[in-house]
Motif scaffolding. Structure first.
Motif, PDB file in Angstrom:
ATOM      1  N   MET A   1       0.839  -1.168   0.000  1.00  0.00           N
ATOM      2  CA  MET A   1       0.000   0.000   0.000  1.00  0.00           C
ATOM      3  C   MET A   1       0.886   1.233   0.000  1.00  0.00           C
ATOM      4  N   ARG A   2       0.635   2.136  -0.894  1.00  0.00           N
ATOM      5  CA  ARG A   2       1.379   3.392  -0.962  1.00  0.00           C
ATOM      6  C   ARG A   2       0.435   4.536  -0.675  1.00  0.00           C
ATOM      7  N   VAL A   3       0.893   5.445   0.120  1.00  0.00           N
ATOM      8  CA  VAL A   3       0.143   6.648   0.406  1.00  0.00           C
ATOM      9  C   VAL A   3       0.873   7.777  -0.303  1.00  0.00           C
ATOM     10  N   ARG A   4       0.191   8.444  -1.218  1.00  0.00           N
ATOM     11  CA  ARG A   4       0.829   9.514  -1.982  1.00  0.00           C
ATOM     12  C   ARG A   4       0.216  10.855  -1.600  1.00  0.00           C
ATOM     13  N   TRP A   5       1.070  11.829  -1.539  1.00  0.00           N
ATOM     14  CA  TRP A   5       0.618  13.184  -1.286  1.00  0.00           C
ATOM     15  C   TRP A   5       1.477  14.100  -2.130  1.00  0.00           C
ATOM     16  N   GLU A   6       0.898  14.743  -3.076  1.00  0.00           N
ATOM     17  CA  GLU A   6       1.589  15.668  -3.964  1.00  0.00           C
ATOM     18  C   GLU A   6       2.757  14.997  -4.684  1.00  0.00           C
ATOM     19  N   GLY A   7       2.598  13.736  -5.092  1.00  0.00           N
ATOM     20  CA  GLY A   7       3.620  13.061  -5.888  1.00  0.00           C
ATOM     21  C   GLY A   7       4.757  12.473  -5.086  1.00  0.00           C
ATOM     22  N   ALA A   8       4.724  12.528  -3.769  1.00  0.00           N
ATOM     23  CA  ALA A   8       5.804  11.969  -2.953  1.00  0.00           C
ATOM     24  C   ALA A   8       5.300  10.718  -2.245  1.00  0.00           C
ATOM     25  N   VAL A   9       6.134   9.692  -2.198  1.00  0.00           N
ATOM     26  CA  VAL A   9       5.784   8.480  -1.474  1.00  0.00           C
ATOM     27  C   VAL A   9       6.111   8.727  -0.013  1.00  0.00           C
ATOM     28  N   LEU A  10       5.094   8.698   0.830  1.00  0.00           N
ATOM     29  CA  LEU A  10       5.307   8.950   2.246  1.00  0.00           C
ATOM     30  C   LEU A  10       5.509   7.661   3.037  1.00  0.00           C
ATOM     31  N   MET A  11       4.909   6.566   2.567  1.00  0.00           N
ATOM     32  CA  MET A  11       5.015   5.325   3.306  1.00  0.00           C
ATOM     33  C   MET A  11       4.912   4.161   2.332  1.00  0.00           C
ATOM     34  N   ARG A  12       5.681   3.128   2.603  1.00  0.00           N
ATOM     35  CA  ARG A  12       5.584   1.916   1.801  1.00  0.00           C
ATOM     36  C   ARG A  12       5.548   0.741   2.760  1.00  0.00           C
ATOM     37  N   SER A  13       4.537  -0.080   2.629  1.00  0.00           N
ATOM     38  CA  SER A  13       4.447  -1.238   3.514  1.00  0.00           C
ATOM     39  C   SER A  13       5.257  -2.386   2.934  1.00  0.00           C
ATOM     40  N   PRO A  14       5.692  -3.341   3.777  1.00  0.00           N
ATOM     41  CA  PRO A  14       6.502  -4.448   3.282  1.00  0.00           C
ATOM     42  C   PRO A  14       5.773  -5.342   2.293  1.00  0.00           C
ATOM     43  N   GLN A 148      10.183  21.436   0.999  1.00  0.00           N
ATOM     44  CA  GLN A 148       9.562  22.114  -0.139  1.00  0.00           C
ATOM     45  C   GLN A 148       8.096  21.707  -0.277  1.00  0.00           C
ATOM     46  N   ILE A 149       7.800  20.435  -0.088  1.00  0.00           N
ATOM     47  CA  ILE A 149       6.410  19.960  -0.159  1.00  0.00           C
ATOM     48  C   ILE A 149       5.574  20.628   0.921  1.00  0.00           C
ATOM     49  N   ALA A 150       6.122  20.722   2.135  1.00  0.00           N
ATOM     50  CA  ALA A 150       5.385  21.352   3.225  1.00  0.00           C
ATOM     51  C   ALA A 150       5.157  22.830   2.935  1.00  0.00           C
ATOM     52  N   THR A 151       6.151  23.508   2.398  1.00  0.00           N
ATOM     53  CA  THR A 151       6.011  24.926   2.056  1.00  0.00           C
ATOM     54  C   THR A 151       4.950  25.114   0.982  1.00  0.00           C
ATOM     55  N   ASP A 152       4.987  24.276  -0.049  1.00  0.00           N
ATOM     56  CA  ASP A 152       3.984  24.365  -1.111  1.00  0.00           C
ATOM     57  C   ASP A 152       2.578  24.117  -0.570  1.00  0.00           C
ATOM     58  N   ALA A 153       2.442  23.151   0.327  1.00  0.00           N
ATOM     59  CA  ALA A 153       1.129  22.852   0.899  1.00  0.00           C
ATOM     60  C   ALA A 153       0.612  24.019   1.731  1.00  0.00           C
ATOM     61  N   GLU A 155       1.391  27.176   1.312  1.00  0.00           N
ATOM     62  CA  GLU A 155       1.028  28.257   0.390  1.00  0.00           C
ATOM     63  C   GLU A 155      -0.327  27.992  -0.250  1.00  0.00           C
ATOM     64  N   ARG A 156      -0.575  26.750  -0.651  1.00  0.00           N
ATOM     65  CA  ARG A 156      -1.875  26.417  -1.257  1.00  0.00           C
ATOM     66  C   ARG A 156      -3.000  26.570  -0.245  1.00  0.00           C
ATOM     67  N   GLU A 157      -2.712  26.186   0.985  1.00  0.00           N
ATOM     68  CA  GLU A 157      -3.726  26.303   2.022  1.00  0.00           C
ATOM     69  C   GLU A 157      -4.058  27.776   2.290  1.00  0.00           C
ATOM     70  N   GLU A 158      -3.024  28.615   2.312  1.00  0.00           N
ATOM     71  CA  GLU A 158      -3.251  30.037   2.535  1.00  0.00           C
ATOM     72  C   GLU A 158      -4.054  30.633   1.382  1.00  0.00           C
ATOM     73  N   LYS A 159      -3.739  30.229   0.138  1.00  0.00           N
ATOM     74  CA  LYS A 159      -4.483  30.728  -1.015  1.00  0.00           C
ATOM     75  C   LYS A 159      -5.929  30.233  -0.988  1.00  0.00           C
ATOM     76  N   HIS A 160      -6.102  29.000  -0.533  1.00  0.00           N
ATOM     77  CA  HIS A 160      -7.451  28.419  -0.503  1.00  0.00           C
ATOM     78  C   HIS A 160      -8.343  29.157   0.498  1.00  0.00           C
ATOM     79  N   TYR A 161      -7.797  29.528   1.640  1.00  0.00           N
ATOM     80  CA  TYR A 161      -8.584  30.196   2.658  1.00  0.00           C
ATOM     81  C   TYR A 161      -8.617  31.714   2.476  1.00  0.00           C
ATOM     82  N   ALA A 162      -7.786  32.232   1.599  1.00  0.00           N
ATOM     83  CA  ALA A 162      -7.750  33.691   1.410  1.00  0.00           C
ATOM     84  C   ALA A 162      -8.879  34.188   0.564  1.00  0.00           C
TER      85      ALA A 162
END
Length: 162
Positions: A1-14, A148-153, A155-162
């Motif tokens: 099972m892969r959990v993806r967020w913005e194109g990055a693999v955050l976790m990979r199960s065995p 960089q992913i956290a910064t982009d997220a 920024e998107r969150e600030e734009k979404h709520y602005a």
């Protein structure tokens, strides 16, 4: 099972590995490393055999260089012991005696053994240093990418709520 967020693999199960696939980080089996080292030593001996006997320094340098390169490439100390021994046997039997006979030469063989041991130790040190630098750089890149992913997220969150 892969959990993806913005194109990055955050976790990979065995369970994502298929059968018979070595996971990243598991070492190559010792037998495979010994076979690769044997091929390198024999190839170096064939190259050294082409050098005229009047140039003993060049003639005997090929096999220790192959042993040192093997040590740096694999970092496998157990396989290195067998490859260094094979390097001495091949050098003694085919480069010193030229007829495949093994004999002890009190003037040359202790030096050859010490050269093989020293080149093997230097090769291990160089290979381990390279792998450590590579791992530090990979960790640095991963941390920079996550930042960089956290910064982009954010920024998107600030734009979404602005």
């Amino acid at each position: 099972m892969r959990v993806r967020w913005e194109g990055a693999v955050l976790m990979r199960s065995p369970s994502t590995r298929g059968p018979g696939v070595l996971p990243a980080g598991e070492p190559t089996p010792v037998g495979i490393n010994v076979a690769g080292g044997a091929v390198a030593v024999v190839a170096a001996a064939l190259v050294a055999a082409a050098v005229p006997a009047g140039y003993p320094g060049l003639r005997f340098a090929a096999v220790p260089l192959a042993v040192g390169g093997f040590a740096a490439a694999t970092g496998d100390q157990l396989a290195l012991a067998g490859v260094a021994l094979l390097g001495w046997l091949v050098t003694n039997g085919f480069l010193e005696n030229r007829a495949g006979e093994l004999s002890w030469h009190p003037a040359a063989d202790p030096s050859l053994v010490m050269i093989l041991v020293m080149v093997a130790a230097v090769g291990l040190a160089v290979g381990d240093g390279y792998r450590q630098v590579r791992d530090v750089r990979a960790r640095w890149r991963a941390e920079a990418e996550l930042a960089q992913i956290a910064t982009d997220a954010e920024e998107r969150e600030e734009k979404h709520y602005a």
